[in-house]
Write an enzyme that holds these catalytic residues in place. Structure first.
Site, PDB file in Angstrom:
ATOM      1  N   LYS A  51       5.756  20.328  -9.291  1.00 34.32           N
ATOM      2  CA  LYS A  51       6.159  18.965  -9.623  1.00 34.32           C
ATOM      3  C   LYS A  51       4.694  17.825  -9.537  1.00 34.32           C
ATOM      4  O   LYS A  51       4.555  17.628  -9.788  1.00 34.32           O
ATOM      5  CB  LYS A  51       7.544  18.507  -9.465  1.00 34.32           C
ATOM      6  CG  LYS A  51       8.769  18.770  -9.728  1.00 34.32           C
ATOM      7  CD  LYS A  51       9.560  18.458  -9.373  1.00 34.32           C
ATOM      8  CE  LYS A  51      11.162  19.327  -9.901  1.00 34.32           C
ATOM      9  NZ  LYS A  51      12.339  19.060  -9.283  1.00 34.32           N
ATOM     10  N   GLN A  95      15.117  15.452  -5.699  1.00 35.68           N
ATOM     11  CA  GLN A  95      15.430  16.284  -5.185  1.00 35.68           C
ATOM     12  C   GLN A  95      16.784  17.194  -4.762  1.00 35.68           C
ATOM     13  O   GLN A  95      17.457  16.316  -3.434  1.00 35.68           O
ATOM     14  CB  GLN A  95      14.513  17.378  -4.652  1.00 35.68           C
ATOM     15  CG  GLN A  95      14.093  18.833  -5.215  1.00 35.68           C
ATOM     16  CD  GLN A  95      13.964  19.231  -6.294  1.00 35.68           C
ATOM     17  OE1 GLN A  95      13.398  18.315  -7.151  1.00 35.68           O
ATOM     18  NE2 GLN A  95      14.267  20.926  -7.200  1.00 35.68           N
ATOM     19  N   ASP A 118      14.527  13.005 -14.717  1.00 30.75           N
ATOM     20  CA  ASP A 118      15.530  14.007 -14.393  1.00 30.75           C
ATOM     21  C   ASP A 118      16.597  14.537 -15.762  1.00 30.75           C
ATOM     22  O   ASP A 118      17.200  15.433 -15.738  1.00 30.75           O
ATOM     23  CB  ASP A 118      16.004  14.329 -12.771  1.00 30.75           C
ATOM     24  CG  ASP A 118      15.569  15.318 -11.945  1.00 30.75           C
ATOM     25  OD1 ASP A 118      14.859  16.077 -12.726  1.00 30.75           O
ATOM     26  OD2 ASP A 118      15.870  14.960 -11.421  1.00 30.75           O
TER      27      ASP A 118
HETATM   28  N1  GUN Z   1      17.356  21.202  -8.269  1.00 24.13           N
HETATM   29  C1  GUN Z   1      16.985  22.265  -9.014  1.00 24.13           C
HETATM   30  N2  GUN Z   1      16.415  21.980  -9.883  1.00 24.13           N
HETATM   31  C2  GUN Z   1      16.211  20.986  -9.720  1.00 24.13           C
HETATM   32  C3  GUN Z   1      15.689  19.860 -11.053  1.00 24.13           C
HETATM   33  O1  GUN Z   1      16.095  19.663 -12.180  1.00 24.13           O
HETATM   34  N3  GUN Z   1      15.909  18.691 -10.481  1.00 24.13           N
HETATM   35  C4  GUN Z   1      16.056  17.779  -9.383  1.00 24.13           C
HETATM   36  N4  GUN Z   1      15.876  16.498  -9.105  1.00 24.13           N
HETATM   37  N5  GUN Z   1      16.932  19.177  -8.598  1.00 24.13           N
HETATM   38  C5  GUN Z   1      16.689  20.032  -8.838  1.00 24.13           C
END
Ligand code: GUN
Length: 294
Positions: A51, A95, A118
């Site tokens: 990211k 996350q 998100d």
């Molecule tokens: N864990 C797995 N996929 C994601 C996501 O798209 N966002 C976040 N914050 N955590 C995750």
């Protein structure tokens, strides 16, 4: 046809970078995404590093905030509150998964929905269900972008979603039944209690596999000519890779692919698109296109 998520994600990020250059040229600061990472889970480390890398590719600023895995709920809530009120941050993510002492839902709900890039906050999920402007979470939006960029017909098609998770199955079903393109599908959601699963999946024009069981979808479950989107991301040990593991999808690719009109592989399908979607949401947060800037 192979659906190349890596290529489409690169295109989407290049388009975002072009928009960012325009924004900056007209006197705006670049979009700024923050990420909170708790602990040192291997998969989470990789996702967050990707990211941050994508932010650079798009011309965004990024800030990574780390906590040890023994962090308290209060400390996390304080960090979220700081990001909510920081006008330099357009959007941020926490996350997941979080350690067991943390109430994950309380954390998600503490995020200002206007910065929830998100798309996990109940306001964004609810607005998606109602067909209102919102941040669509990364995986469903990534799937929709793939269908759109490959010009795959969705109107009136029977889309079967395997899995009802909050981050994939449920929102993907909501998105694909919207009155728009890609959408206007007749959607069936299958889950662990579904009877006659194979009969249902065989009716799918578009089959979306998001159950987290590697190689679950076999040829007898797929209608010839179907479009198959594989959302699986199971890491299994491998002696053949540097890292010691290999990513496996929910579809038994080698046996299913010859039947399909289009199929997305793992890796290189939905995965890269999820990051591109997060970048898209962050751009929309910076420009105020979903929720007006305060
Ligand atoms: N864990 C797995 N996929 C994601 C996501 O798209 N966002 C976040 N914050 N955590 C995750």
């Amino acid at each position: 046809m192979l659906i190349d998520g890596k290529k489409i994600a690169a295109e989407v990020k290049a388009e975002i970078a072009a928009r960012v250059r325009q924004l900056v040229a007209s006197g705006n600061r670049p979009p700024h995404l923050a990420a909170i990472l708790v602990g040192h889970d291997g998969a989470s480390e990789t996702y967050v590093a990707n990211k941050v890398k994508a932010c650079h590719e798009c011309g965004f600023r990024s800030t990574l905030i780390r906590f040890d895995s023994d962090v308290t709920q209060t400390a996390l809530l304080d960090a979220i509150s700081g990001l909510n009120s920081n006008p330099d941050i357009d959007g941020f993510i926490v996350q997941l998964p979080l350690p067991p002492q943390i109430d994950e839902q309380a954390i998600v709900e503490a995020i200002d929905y206007r910065k929830d890039v998100d798309g996990f906050h109940p306001i964004n999920v609810g607005r998606l269900a109602l067909g209102l402007p919102c941040y669509v979470s990364a995986t469903p939006q990534g799937i929709a972008l793939l269908l759109e960029r490959y010009g795959i017909a969705t109107e009136g098609k029977h889309c079967v979603v395997l899995g009802r998770s909050n981050i994939v199955g449920r929102p993907t079903a909501a998105l694909l039944m919207q009155k728009s393109y890609p959408g206007n599908c007749t959607v069936t959601v299958c889950h662990s209690a579904t009877e006659h699963l194979e009969q249902i999946t065989r009716m799918a024009d578009i089959l979306i596999a998001a159950i987290g069981v590697p190689h679950f979808v076999k040829p007898e479950m797929v209608k010839p000519g179907a479009v198959v989107i594989d959302v699986g991301t199971t890491r299994l040990p491998s002696k053949l890779t540097h890292s010691g593991w290999k990513l496996h999808g929910d579809v038994d690719f080698d046996s299913v692919a010859p039947l399909c009109s289009a199929i997305s592989p793992v890796p290189g399908g939905v995965g890269p698109m999820t990051i591109a979607s997060l970048m898209l949401n962050t751009l929309l947060a910076a420009t105020g296109e979903v929720y007006p800037k305060r």
